[in-house]
Design an enzyme around this catalytic site. Sequence first.
Site, short mmCIF file in Angstrom:
data_model
loop_
_atom_site.label_atom_id
_atom_site.label_comp_id
_atom_site.label_asym_id
_atom_site.label_seq_id
_atom_site.Cartn_x
_atom_site.Cartn_y
_atom_site.Cartn_z
NE ARG A 116 -24.16 47.22 32.22
CZ ARG A 116 -24.97 46.60 31.36
NH1 ARG A 116 -26.15 47.11 31.08
NH2 ARG A 116 -24.60 45.50 30.76
CE LYS A 181 -29.69 53.56 32.26
NZ LYS A 181 -28.62 52.78 31.66
NE ARG A 316 -30.53 49.30 22.07
CZ ARG A 316 -29.67 49.43 23.07
NH1 ARG A 316 -29.92 48.80 24.21
NH2 ARG A 316 -28.59 50.14 22.97
#
Length: 319
Positions: A116, A181, A316
């Site tokens: 992305r 992630k 975040r």
Amino acid sequence: MKDFSFKLKLIQELSKGEFCSGEQLGEHFGVSRAAIARHIKSIQELGIDIYSVKGKGYRLEQPLDLLNNQLLVEKLELPVEVIPIIDSTNQHMLGQKALQSGSVCVAEYQTQGRGRRGREWVSPFGSNIYYSMYWRLEAGLPAAMGISLVIGLALVDALEELGIQGLKLKWPNDVYFDNKKLAGILVELSGQAGDAANLVIGIGLNVSMPEHVQGIGQPWTSLKEIVGDLAISRNEIVIVMTKKLHDAISIYEHQGLTPFLEQWNQYDNFLEQPIKLIMGNREVFGTCKGIDQQGALLLDTGNQIESFVGGEISVRSAS
Ligand code: BTN
């Protein structure tokens, strides 16, 4: 694209994880030992860990669990294309015409894997899953935002079925474990307002990312790091993932996001926590309040609950 066919044959030969001497390999393929040594070097550049021991030869650091096109087609009964080395599975599918909804493309290695917001998706050979699925979404472009969230949920569902617990989602669809992630999703689409949308759903899932890999630019984890001794094959993951995606997208097409809202809240990594949204140069702070019926992110900014939508937003923790 460069011709990788010889390197692929060599990888196949080494994939069992046993020692192969340069001489044996040279004889087997009818080339010199020096040529083998050159190819081994360029295979290492694909991200495969190979070491050599004097008198024994070359060996993979760990056996490679390669993707099996025939098995995937048999188990999924769908068009599946395994392409060992490609620029990007998403790019490949975007360039295809007349695909059947549910068609899948998986690769062992991407030379230009993309994430992305124009980021690179680091794609070392044979260690992770680089996956794209085509879907024709009759409801058109307005429904595409919601589908992107549903895909994250379907991926979590698939991984749980394979025994992985403790997964979370970060809006819109990153899969997280322990604030790192594990997987990213990039939905790319074409279509005009009023028409059906052609979606290419790209998924990058870290399975056993080699330690030495660089350039990821954010905290990451892999299935191997989560479960230690990983007994699940990548083929198995692709099969379960594809089935879950099919089921979830079909439900979404008939009922929209409503059946998924509660599940989303359950997995939201930041629900009721202070977060910061980054949109180019702008930052907005608030408390995460989950998502609305369209899949927009809800943020309590102190005065009101605001909704945010769009591919350029980054979330975040603000704690
Ligand atoms: C993200 O930035 O989080 C999205 C990453 C998506 C990566 C996958 S890997 C398979 C497919 N092909 C690509 O080039 N990108 C997606």
